[in-house]
Design an enzyme around this catalytic site. Structure first.
Site, PDB file in Angstrom:
ATOM      1  N   CYS A   2       2.549  -4.883   7.124  1.00  0.00           N
ATOM      2  CA  CYS A   2       2.250  -4.606   5.721  1.00  0.00           C
ATOM      3  C   CYS A   2       3.454  -3.967   5.034  1.00  0.00           C
ATOM      4  CB  CYS A   2       1.024  -3.723   5.596  1.00  0.00           C
ATOM      5  SG  CYS A   2      -0.539  -4.597   5.867  1.00  0.00           S
TER       6      CYS A   2
ATOM      7  N   HIS B  99       0.813  -1.210   0.000  1.00  0.00           N
ATOM      8  CA  HIS B  99       0.000   0.000   0.000  1.00  0.00           C
ATOM      9  C   HIS B  99       0.853   1.269   0.000  1.00  0.00           C
ATOM     10  CE1 HIS B  99       0.677   0.996   4.313  1.00  0.00           C
ATOM     11  NE2 HIS B  99       0.642  -0.306   4.516  1.00  0.00           N
TER      12      HIS B  99
END
Length: 399
Positions: free
Chosen positions: A329, A310
């Site tokens: 992440c 992301h």
């Protein structure tokens, strides 16, 4: 040796090293023109050969380092004060010259002397670039520790990495094969098409404490979400957010919801409801926008770890040499460029990705063809120019 017969780590490192040399030694031809000793690793100026499989390059590097180790290794650099370009430090400068000549970074191009300057400055910058260090040409504690790792230890690290390489799944092959590889200790992601590297960029990965490490697995990217909500994991919500109170959380764009669905019922941001979040009855999420922890786009390959690629508003972290800061992440350095590659077969370009990141409502784009994503841990690799890179072992995976 067939599993990674593709050129996994291609020209990226060569580009980095060329930039480094331009910054620290522009105009000095010694780095590219002078061949290294026969027992040392090739210099970054060696001709690039991206046709040699990545694993084979590392095997060749192993043979060279074994030869150095069997010949007695290299000398160490003694402890001392920080040495900067232009400093006079006879003992350390000569020891540094001997050390970098032994491993091939210097290649015999630097005349003897007590002053830390000239080719030696560029050689140390090159060493730093290939050992996961901040490239500043300063001889300080971290750089000295890396220099003083023995040749035997470097051999062990290469052997351990080769063993890990053999455990990886087979990557897709064929002229139309597209896939993504994230190498955690290198803090880098690469996208491949037809066996060739099409794109690479830096990433931020999970921190090495409190169970935040980025997990190693492979899955398939299925869709892209523009202007995403961040559904805060229950552990983060209860341990890090609830105590901040309603006013602080509202000011950062957080809201309380029944669940993580975009259309979930939203509850008033009160202490009473925050206690319900802490008890696991309700959830906290961050609304879409430039301050959202996920940035303006996320690339989804649904998995049990709730890990994905992301955007991030914390761009300053890409300036760090050690980029292990997330909760697991993977944050992308150039998310719009990555999106143009992901969605390119569906007619998207970077301008369209940027437009969708910044305008309109939350949008989900399903991929026409899923893209395999591999998250791996390979702390050592050899680039197409023959230079060997030793990343920082951020998760202490290599014994």
């Amino acid at each position: 040796m067939n599993r990674l017969s593709l050129t996994l780590f291609g020209l990226t490192a060569v580009s980095v090293l060329v930039l480094t040399l331009l910054l620290v030694a522009c105009g000095d031809p010694a780095y590219a023109a002078t061949p290294p000793p026969a027992t040392a690793a090739p210099a970054s100026g060696a001709p690039a050969d991206s046709t040699v499989p990545a694993r084979q390059r590392l095997e060749e590097a192993l043979a060279r380092y074994q030869q150095v180790a069997q010949g007695g290794g290299w000398s160490t650099v003694p402890d001392g004060d920080l040495v900067e370009p232009g400093d006079t430090a006879a003992t350390q400068v000569q020891a540094l010259r001997d050390r970098l000549a032994a491993s091939g970074e210097l290649g015999g191009a630097d005349p003897a002397g007590d002053v830390y300057d000239g080719a030696l400055v560029g050689a140390l910058a090159r060493f730093q670039a290939t050992h996961g260090l901040a490239v500043d040409s300063l001889l300080g504690g971290n750089t000295r520790a890396a220099l003083n790792e023995s040749a035997d230890r470097r051999v062990e690290q290469i052997q351990s990495t080769l063993a890990r390489w053999d455990e990886l799944p087979a990557f897709p092959t064929g002229p139309d094969a597209r896939y993504v590889v994230v190498n955690v200790p290198e803090f880098r992601v690469r996208a491949f098409e037809g066996g060739r590297e099409a794109l690479q960029m830096e990433v931020v990965v999970g921190a090495s404490y409190d169970g935040r490490e980025t997990p190693l697995f492979h899955d398939k990217m299925e869709h892209v979400i523009f202007r995403p909500y961040w559904g805060v994991p229950a552990s983060i919500a209860s341990e890090e957010l609830v105590s901040q109170g309603p006013s602080a959380l509202e000011g950062k764009g957080f809201e309380i919801a029944a669940n993580y669905n975009a259309d979930a019922e939203v509850y008033p941001m009160t202490w009473a409801n925050l206690r319900r979040v802490g008890d696991g009855e309700l959830r906290i999420r961050q609304t879409p926008g430039p301050d959202n922890a996920l940035g303006l786009v996320k690339y989804m390959f649904p998995n049990q770890h709730a890990v994905y690629l992301h955007d991030t508003p914390a761009d300053h972290l890409f300036e760090e040499a050690d980029r292990a800061f997330s909760h697991g992440c993977i944050r992308l350095e150039r998310p719009a460029e990555f999106g143009a590659w992901v969605l390119g077969p569906q007619g998207w370009d970077e301008a369209r990705v940027r437009e969708n990141m910044t305008t309109g409502d939350r949008e989900k784009v399903v991929l026409d063809e899923e893209i395999p994503v591999y998250i791996v841990y390979l702390p050592v690799w050899a680039d197409a120019g023959g230079a060997v890179h030793f990343a920082q072992d951020v998760y202490d995976e290599i014994n």
